[in-house]
Design a protein around this motif. Structure first.
Motif, short mmCIF file in Angstrom:
data_model
loop_
_atom_site.label_atom_id
_atom_site.label_comp_id
_atom_site.label_asym_id
_atom_site.label_seq_id
_atom_site.Cartn_x
_atom_site.Cartn_y
_atom_site.Cartn_z
N LEU A 1 -10.38 10.77 -9.77
CA LEU A 1 -9.42 10.70 -8.68
C LEU A 1 -8.49 9.50 -8.81
O LEU A 1 -8.88 8.43 -9.31
CB LEU A 1 -10.14 10.61 -7.33
N GLU A 2 -7.27 9.71 -8.35
CA GLU A 2 -6.31 8.61 -8.19
C GLU A 2 -5.86 8.62 -6.73
O GLU A 2 -5.40 9.64 -6.23
CB GLU A 2 -5.09 8.79 -9.10
N GLU A 3 -6.01 7.49 -6.05
CA GLU A 3 -5.63 7.43 -4.65
C GLU A 3 -4.19 6.93 -4.48
O GLU A 3 -3.64 6.27 -5.35
CB GLU A 3 -6.58 6.49 -3.89
N HIS A 4 -3.62 7.26 -3.34
CA HIS A 4 -2.31 6.73 -2.98
C HIS A 4 -2.43 5.23 -2.72
O HIS A 4 -3.40 4.76 -2.12
CB HIS A 4 -1.79 7.38 -1.69
N VAL A 5 -1.42 4.47 -3.16
CA VAL A 5 -1.32 3.05 -2.83
C VAL A 5 -0.17 2.91 -1.84
O VAL A 5 1.00 3.08 -2.21
CB VAL A 5 -1.07 2.20 -4.08
N PRO A 6 -0.44 2.61 -0.58
CA PRO A 6 0.64 2.55 0.41
C PRO A 6 1.51 1.31 0.20
O PRO A 6 1.00 0.19 0.03
CB PRO A 6 -0.11 2.48 1.74
N VAL A 7 2.83 1.51 0.24
CA VAL A 7 3.75 0.38 0.10
C VAL A 7 4.74 0.31 1.27
O VAL A 7 5.41 -0.70 1.45
CB VAL A 7 4.52 0.44 -1.23
N ALA A 8 4.84 1.38 2.05
CA ALA A 8 5.78 1.39 3.18
C ALA A 8 5.45 2.56 4.10
O ALA A 8 4.78 3.52 3.71
CB ALA A 8 7.22 1.50 2.68
N TYR A 9 5.94 2.46 5.33
CA TYR A 9 5.92 3.60 6.24
C TYR A 9 7.21 4.38 6.05
O TYR A 9 8.23 3.84 5.66
CB TYR A 9 5.80 3.13 7.69
N TRP A 10 7.15 5.67 6.34
CA TRP A 10 8.32 6.52 6.21
C TRP A 10 8.62 7.18 7.54
O TRP A 10 7.75 7.78 8.16
CB TRP A 10 8.11 7.59 5.15
N ARG A 11 9.87 7.05 7.99
CA ARG A 11 10.31 7.70 9.22
C ARG A 11 11.37 8.73 8.85
O ARG A 11 12.47 8.37 8.43
CB ARG A 11 10.87 6.67 10.20
N GLU B 1 9.16 11.44 12.71
CA GLU B 1 7.73 11.42 12.41
C GLU B 1 7.41 10.28 11.44
O GLU B 1 8.21 9.95 10.57
CB GLU B 1 7.27 12.76 11.82
N ASP B 2 6.26 9.66 11.62
CA ASP B 2 5.85 8.55 10.77
C ASP B 2 4.85 9.02 9.74
O ASP B 2 3.83 9.64 10.08
CB ASP B 2 5.24 7.42 11.61
N ARG B 3 5.14 8.72 8.48
CA ARG B 3 4.23 9.01 7.39
C ARG B 3 4.14 7.77 6.50
O ARG B 3 4.51 6.68 6.94
CB ARG B 3 4.70 10.24 6.60
N ILE B 4 3.64 7.91 5.30
CA ILE B 4 3.44 6.75 4.43
C ILE B 4 4.07 7.03 3.07
O ILE B 4 4.07 8.16 2.58
CB ILE B 4 1.93 6.45 4.26
N VAL B 5 4.61 5.98 2.46
CA VAL B 5 5.19 6.08 1.13
C VAL B 5 4.27 5.35 0.15
O VAL B 5 3.83 4.23 0.42
CB VAL B 5 6.60 5.42 1.07
N ASN B 6 3.95 6.01 -0.97
CA ASN B 6 3.11 5.35 -1.97
C ASN B 6 3.96 4.61 -2.99
O ASN B 6 5.19 4.58 -2.90
CB ASN B 6 2.15 6.35 -2.64
#
Length: 246
Positions: A96-106, A111-116
């Motif tokens: 597995l490779e997980e997402h590395v969060p670097v920012a929020y995305w609007r 809607e709020d999500r996350i940017v890897n």
């Protein structure tokens, strides 16, 4: 006649082998008994990953669809990519490779999500993000990678104003804007990354001349002017043409 008989015998043999192989492939000994999970498992335990993925999987070592199994693991929260391999006689190996969060995305709908780190937007529980200092990126659907790329270039330059960038946005019409941690909003204008950076460099290099004359924190800057920029400092609004650099 001999040739026809030979062809028929060959076909019969192939049918027999196919039937035998299908029968053997369904033996209980080939049912998946264990799944080894390697790679990034910081966000989920191996037990949680299995519990989320197994209901979406079916078949044994031979009949299991690896593409569907891969999708099952990638549907687990925080998993960006999964590689699934068969291991004789009844196991699967999953990396597995997980997402590395670097920012929020609007997005456009708010809607709020996350940017890897690859500029990809993904769904996850925002409460699972430990870093409280992640910036918020805003833009049209499909523009996250572009916005992240510009953020990585402009954030170190704008930080020289004394406050980090907490928000960078791209409008539907292609206008860039930024917001600093102290509340200052900066209109960056349109154009390529080089053009935007050139305008920011001009602001950073000359804003000291403005604040020396009008002391106070920067509240707003508009860099869209051809020969200068407009600023607002504690209610004082002015437009200035920066002095030429030596």
């Amino acid at each position: 006649m001999n040739a026809t008989a030979a062809v028929l015998c060959a076909l019969a043999a192939l049918v027999f082998l196919w039937a035998a192989a299908s029968w053997v492939a369904r033996w209980p000994m080939f049912s998946i008994r264990a799944i080894r999970i390697d790679g990034d498992v910081a966000r989920n335990s191996a037990a949680t990953i299995r519990a989320n993925a197994l209901p979406r999987m079916s078949g044994n070592l031979f009949t299991m669809d690896l593409a569907r199994s891969q999708q099952a693991f990638q549907a687990v929260p925080w998993v960006r990519q999964a590689v699934v391999r068969r291991v004789w006689p009844n196991r699967l190996a999953v990396t597995l490779e997980e997402h590395v969060p670097v920012a929020y995305w609007r997005g456009a709908k708010g809607e709020d999500r996350i940017v890897n780190s690859f500029g990809e937007v993904f769904e996850a529980n925002l409460g699972d993000v430990e870093d409280e200092n992640l910036p918020t990126l805003i833009g049209p659907e499909g523009s996250a990678a572009r916005v992240l790329a510009l953020y990585r270039e402009v954030a170190p330059v704008l930080a020289r104003l004394g406050s980090p960038v907490v928000q960078l946005g791209l409008s539907e019409r292609g206008h860039w804007h930024a917001e600093l941690d102290d509340g200052a909003r900066i209109e960056l204008g349109r154009g390529s990354a080089e053009e935007v950076l050139a305008r920011i460099d001009r602001l950073v290099a000359t804003i000291g001349q403005v604040t020396a004359r009008y002391p106070g924190p920067l509240e707003y800057a508009d860099l869209r002017h051809r020969d200068g920029y407009a600023v607002r400092i504690r209610g004082v609004t002015t437009q200035t043409t920066p002095a030429a650099r030596n």
